[in-house]
Design a protein around this motif. Sequence first.
Motif, PDB file in Angstrom:
ATOM      1  N   LYS A   7       0.839  -1.205   0.000  1.00  0.00           N
ATOM      2  CA  LYS A   7       0.000   0.000   0.000  1.00  0.00           C
ATOM      3  C   LYS A   7       0.871   1.251   0.000  1.00  0.00           C
ATOM      4  O   LYS A   7       0.605   2.215  -0.737  1.00  0.00           O
ATOM      5  CB  LYS A   7      -0.925   0.010   1.210  1.00  0.00           C
ATOM      6  N   SER A   8       1.923   1.254   0.809  1.00  0.00           N
ATOM      7  CA  SER A   8       2.823   2.391   0.857  1.00  0.00           C
ATOM      8  C   SER A   8       3.511   2.601  -0.487  1.00  0.00           C
ATOM      9  O   SER A   8       3.639   3.731  -0.981  1.00  0.00           O
ATOM     10  CB  SER A   8       3.872   2.179   1.952  1.00  0.00           C
ATOM     11  N   ASP A  11       0.797   3.956  -2.978  1.00  0.00           N
ATOM     12  CA  ASP A  11       0.341   5.306  -2.646  1.00  0.00           C
ATOM     13  C   ASP A  11       1.419   6.346  -2.922  1.00  0.00           C
ATOM     14  O   ASP A  11       1.131   7.451  -3.404  1.00  0.00           O
ATOM     15  CB  ASP A  11      -0.090   5.373  -1.178  1.00  0.00           C
ATOM     16  N   GLN A  12       2.653   6.012  -2.637  1.00  0.00           N
ATOM     17  CA  GLN A  12       3.744   6.956  -2.881  1.00  0.00           C
ATOM     18  C   GLN A  12       3.947   7.205  -4.369  1.00  0.00           C
ATOM     19  O   GLN A  12       4.414   8.276  -4.766  1.00  0.00           O
ATOM     20  CB  GLN A  12       5.040   6.436  -2.256  1.00  0.00           C
ATOM     21  N   GLY A  14       1.568   7.407  -6.554  1.00  0.00           N
ATOM     22  CA  GLY A  14       0.475   8.208  -7.093  1.00  0.00           C
ATOM     23  C   GLY A  14      -0.379   7.465  -8.103  1.00  0.00           C
ATOM     24  O   GLY A  14      -1.296   8.042  -8.697  1.00  0.00           O
ATOM     25  N   GLU A  16      -3.230   5.058  -9.649  1.00  0.00           N
ATOM     26  CA  GLU A  16      -4.585   4.707  -9.265  1.00  0.00           C
ATOM     27  C   GLU A  16      -4.734   3.196  -9.268  1.00  0.00           C
ATOM     28  O   GLU A  16      -4.220   2.508 -10.163  1.00  0.00           O
ATOM     29  CB  GLU A  16      -5.594   5.325 -10.243  1.00  0.00           C
ATOM     30  N   TYR A  17      -5.425   2.674  -8.269  1.00  0.00           N
ATOM     31  CA  TYR A  17      -5.633   1.231  -8.197  1.00  0.00           C
ATOM     32  C   TYR A  17      -6.882   0.938  -7.394  1.00  0.00           C
ATOM     33  O   TYR A  17      -7.368   1.784  -6.633  1.00  0.00           O
ATOM     34  CB  TYR A  17      -4.430   0.537  -7.560  1.00  0.00           C
ATOM     35  N   CYS A  19      -8.541  -1.978  -4.844  1.00  0.00           N
ATOM     36  CA  CYS A  19      -8.304  -3.168  -4.040  1.00  0.00           C
ATOM     37  C   CYS A  19      -9.595  -3.971  -3.969  1.00  0.00           C
ATOM     38  O   CYS A  19     -10.667  -3.415  -3.678  1.00  0.00           O
ATOM     39  CB  CYS A  19      -7.841  -2.780  -2.637  1.00  0.00           C
TER      40      CYS A  19
END
Length: 199
Positions: A7-8, A11-12, A14, A16-17, A19
């Motif tokens: 996740k980190s 997210d870092q 940028g 789009e995804y 889950c």
Amino acid sequence: MPTKQLKSFLDQSGAEYLCMTHPPAYTAQELAHHGHIAGDRVAKTVIIELDGKMAMLVMPATWRVHWARLSQVLETDFLELADEMEFMDRFPECEVGAMPPFGPMFDMAVYCSEALTRQPDIVFAAGSHTESIHMATRDFLLLARPIIINQGFIRPGTRKPAWMARTAKKIPQPEFRDTLTETYQDNPEPADSWELAGY
């Protein structure tokens, strides 16, 4: 939720995804079934040992590895499927068989089938057998930074070469005569014996 590390990482970036949570999927094909998505769009991650180092091989769930050809493509004489017991420590947050296909997260090189890169979007395990990530293929490629290869895989439905085809040749059966031993007469060979031509 994906593993904290994954996740980190996402997210870092940028990117789009999405889950997704689903019933346990222990194979990429099961993941395709639960996600109601074509198997060609599900990324299967295989951990290989290449010249003494661990690496990731990523391909569509419906494809298989052609080990001999892949060895030629990667120009190595030492290529094999890695032992799960030897690489479990490299993925401390992941369940075995559910590693996400991002080599940079684990200091591994990534080799990816060209066929997978032709899909607009892909799905892959998110570190557990009950969660997966759906994201655009272009974002996956930017994050995974794989080496793209177009050989070393077997597509679904691919027929074996003619020289590997199985052929059957009937072996003539001996006639029963008085000279046959009593044991043979009590336990005759089956009427139809077959010999498979060399593989």
